[in-house]
Design an enzyme around this catalytic site. Structure first.
Site, mmCIF file in Angstrom:
data_model
loop_
_atom_site.group_PDB
_atom_site.id
_atom_site.type_symbol
_atom_site.label_atom_id
_atom_site.label_comp_id
_atom_site.label_asym_id
_atom_site.label_seq_id
_atom_site.Cartn_x
_atom_site.Cartn_y
_atom_site.Cartn_z
ATOM 1 N N HIS A 1 0.185 0.774 12.377
ATOM 2 C CA HIS A 1 0.107 0.156 11.060
ATOM 3 C C HIS A 1 1.329 -0.737 10.829
ATOM 4 C CE1 HIS A 1 3.009 3.086 9.423
ATOM 5 N NE2 HIS A 1 2.386 3.966 10.174
ATOM 6 N N HIS B 1 0.860 -1.183 0.000
ATOM 7 C CA HIS B 1 0.000 0.000 0.000
ATOM 8 C C HIS B 1 0.892 1.228 0.000
ATOM 9 C CE1 HIS B 1 0.758 -1.270 4.165
ATOM 10 N NE2 HIS B 1 0.734 0.019 4.496
#
Length: 379
Positions: free
Chosen positions: A301, A62
């Site tokens: 994250h 990502h």
């Protein structure tokens, strides 16, 4: 659950390396209308910061925060590479899930994905799927929720009556739609079983609808039938999902450690004792805990999770991580997929529990990492 259609699944892709695979999944995100073409730069840059490999042959590339402006709509593209792609450190990837997110939505997507892709058997089936329909079903089939969390545990019940503890537990089971009237009538008709060391158990073969464990502990221990009452578990069970929990309970009792449940300071500690497999030799050394507040603007994250896991792996102690503002269920601090999947956001509390010869040292190292904002600048 995140939105996924058959058009978002691409089978039998081929790539010689992870850069080529990332380009392919970036092109798919672009073609689906999720991103602009520049997003691929962020995906490649993210990979230089920290590998997005999660384990079990799955990677989730990502973009970086700087390329969020290249995201048009949040979405994912799933690409299968049945022959495998060399990733990092002798890792081989078979499933690439490209994620486009405009804000911190990728944390929610990751949190939803982790219970699915951490299943080694399912990951292997995804790598060998021969149709989009098959891969879709493997990816989107929801996992059963954890049968025990903070919402099903009641501490400091002001009572000297086992029936009152039973009523408290039944209320939790009803609230979770885990039992029906048959279960309740049967449980109330039969006294709970004393397992020993002040721990009691009640269940029924009738009226079980879901796997849920409710626990009630009196404020002050009392006696029933000349046996001590310190804690009552009431269990609704439909399959073997509770086997591990019951095995952990059995192990505690076999080693005369049941009092740990009776003197646990909070529900998170009780959950840890019943869900986390800590080797007996480490149990004997005792456990140290430390609580921290996550400072990172974008949550726990992949990158800070990887840094945290790498720190923990430098020590021999067993470390669990418990989201105190979440469900309170501890996970293994050495497993990146589980850590990243916690979905912990800025300002939320995290408890680290270390058991072993260098427990103090690993907690000091974790504290240092938090003091340095887990390797990120704080706005």
């Amino acid at each position: 659950m995140f939105n996924l259609s058959f058009q978002d699944i691409h089978l039998a892709a081929q790539a010689d390396n992870k850069e080529n695979a990332i380009h392919q999944v970036a092109n798919a995100l672009n073609a689906a209308g999720y991103t602009q073409k520049g997003y691929v730069k962020g995906m490649l840059e993210r990979e230089t910061q920290s590998s997005t490999y999660l384990g079990n042959g799955i990677a989730i590339p990502h973009g970086t925060h700087a390329t969020r402006d290249d995201v048009i709509n949040t979405g994912v593209q799933v690409m299968q590479f049945p022959h495998g792609i060399p990733w990092d450190d002798n890792q081989t990837v078979y499933i690439v899930i490209g994620i486009a997110a405009k804000s911190d939505e990728h944390l929610n997507i990751l949190h939803q994905l982790i219970p699915i892709i951490s299943d080694e058997q399912r990951a292997g089936q995804m790598a060998k799927a021969t149709s989009a329909d098959e891969l879709y079903r493997l990816l989107m089939h929801s996992q059963p929720p954890c049968p025990l969390d903070k919402t099903t545990i009641t501490l400091n019940v002001d009572t000297h009556d086992l029936t009152t503890l039973q009523a408290v537990n039944i209320a939790h089971l009803q609230k979770n739609s885990a039992v029906n009237a048959e279960f309740i009538a049967d449980v109330l008709a039969r006294p709970p079983i004393h397992l020993g060391q002040g721990i009691w158990l009640s269940d029924s073969s009738q009226g079980n609808l879901r796997n849920v464990v409710a626990i009630a502990r009196p404020k002050i221990a009392f006696s029933c039938d000349q046996q001590p009452v310190g804690l009552l578990l009431t269990i609704a069970c439909i399959d073997d999902q509770l086997d591990n929990l019951l095995n952990h309970l059995s192990t505690l009792l076999q080693h005369s450690k049941g009092e740990r449940l009776l003197r646990a300071p909070d529900s998170s500690t009780i959950i840890a004792l019943l869900t986390t497999g800590i080797p007996q030799e480490q149990q004997e050394t005792g456990a140290l805990t430390a609580d921290f507040v996550l400072p990172n603007e974008h949550g726990l994250h992949t990158r800070p999770s990887a840094l945290l896991v790498n720190i923990i792996k430098q020590f021999s102690s067993h470390v669990t991580i418990t989201p105190l503002d979440g469900n309170g269920v501890p996970i293994d601090g050495r497993k990146l997929m589980q850590v990243a999947g916690l979905g912990i956001k800025q300002g939320e509390r995290i408890r680290f529990t270390a058991t072993g010869s260098d427990a103090k040292d690993v907690l000091i190292a974790i504290e240092s990492l938090f003091n340095n904002n887990l390797g990120e600048e704080i706005a």
